[in-house]
Enzyme design. Sequence first.
Site, PDB file in Angstrom:
ATOM      1  N   SER A   9      93.106 -39.224  10.510  1.00 27.59           N
ATOM      2  CA  SER A   9      93.123 -40.276   9.490  1.00 27.59           C
ATOM      3  C   SER A   9      91.872 -40.220   8.612  1.00 27.59           C
ATOM      4  O   SER A   9      91.844 -40.829   7.549  1.00 27.59           O
ATOM      5  CB  SER A   9      93.204 -41.641  10.164  1.00 27.59           C
ATOM      6  OG  SER A   9      92.134 -41.790  11.072  1.00 27.59           O
ATOM      7  N   HIS A 185      86.537 -41.259  17.403  1.00 23.73           N
ATOM      8  CA  HIS A 185      85.133 -41.648  17.204  1.00 23.73           C
ATOM      9  C   HIS A 185      84.352 -41.804  18.503  1.00 23.73           C
ATOM     10  O   HIS A 185      83.134 -41.763  18.492  1.00 23.73           O
ATOM     11  CB  HIS A 185      85.068 -42.973  16.435  1.00 23.73           C
ATOM     12  CG  HIS A 185      85.453 -42.856  14.990  1.00 23.73           C
ATOM     13  ND1 HIS A 185      86.627 -42.268  14.574  1.00 23.73           N
ATOM     14  CD2 HIS A 185      84.801 -43.244  13.862  1.00 23.73           C
ATOM     15  CE1 HIS A 185      86.686 -42.327  13.252  1.00 23.73           C
ATOM     16  NE2 HIS A 185      85.594 -42.903  12.799  1.00 23.73           N
TER      17      HIS A 185
HETATM   18  N1  DGL Z   1      91.283 -41.437  14.049  1.00 16.75           N
HETATM   19  C1  DGL Z   1      91.579 -42.760  14.594  1.00 16.75           C
HETATM   20  C2  DGL Z   1      91.955 -42.584  16.063  1.00 16.75           C
HETATM   21  O1  DGL Z   1      91.645 -41.615  16.711  1.00 16.75           O
HETATM   22  C3  DGL Z   1      90.410 -43.703  14.455  1.00 16.75           C
HETATM   23  C4  DGL Z   1      90.135 -44.121  13.018  1.00 16.75           C
HETATM   24  C5  DGL Z   1      91.286 -44.898  12.414  1.00 16.75           C
HETATM   25  O2  DGL Z   1      91.540 -46.048  12.820  1.00 16.75           O
HETATM   26  O3  DGL Z   1      91.946 -44.348  11.544  1.00 16.75           O
HETATM   27  O4  DGL Z   1      92.593 -43.456  16.600  1.00 16.75           O
END
Ligand code: DGL
Length: 265
Positions: A9, A185
């Site tokens: 994302s 993260h």
């Molecule tokens: N990449 C998202 C996850 O691993 C975290 C960031 C978002 O909420 O887009 O869930």
Amino acid sequence: MRPIGVFDSGIGGLTVVRALMERLPLESIVYFGDTARVPYGVKSVATIEQFTAQITDYLLRCDVKMLIIACNTMAAVAADVVHRLARDIPVLDVIEAGARAAVSFGGGRRVGVIGTPTTINSNAYARRMHELDPSVRVYSQACPLFVPLVEEGWLDHQVTRLTAQEYLRPVLAEEVDSLVLGCTHYPLLKPLLREVAGPAVRLIDSAVTTAELAAQRLQEAGLARANGEGAADYRFVVSDVPLRFQTIGERFLGRSLGQVEKVDW
Ligand code: DGL
């Protein structure tokens, strides 16, 4: 010379790219981060499915040999969309890798899972772990404040420590033996989470386990690159180049990002 397509994302998925670069240094990678529309973790399933389909289409046009869903939220609610579009191209995701790692240490485990609200509400980790090992007990906790805290760079900050203590309290009260870091993260918070969770709790880093699973699948499919086929090539494509992108991105990747491209859908 076909690359592996990795997507997220935003920039968080660079933790997966970092693990892939270490585990599979010969493989070329094209990374897509939907920085214009992040965060996904608080969006509806229908919206996430639509965005995921668009990104998958884009990466398939880049002639990838494997797709890796680096975003836990997309993996939780839109993995089917990716599998359908990818047809015979292998697809891996962080939830499959994290769930396998969590149950790989034998039966009767007590596992904590932390992630974004959408990931936790989907119950995807718990479902997959139960399929793999019905004896496992899963305790989940959404930690919505962790994503902004990590992006702020507060990796060893008192506010983050107190937030972690608050979020982890109910999970730790269940005496879990492992904790799945179910969000791109969270690997950056590992030292702080280790301190809060204590030495007895094993932290499962989905980025590392995904790189391991990717190595295994490439071998099995006969798609792994051999020595002598030239240096690996890395491309970073995003849907927006926000302020501080370079700084935050390099923190996730652990090295210089080099040239970043803005997508031309
Ligand atoms: N990449 C998202 C996850 O691993 C975290 C960031 C978002 O909420 O887009 O869930």
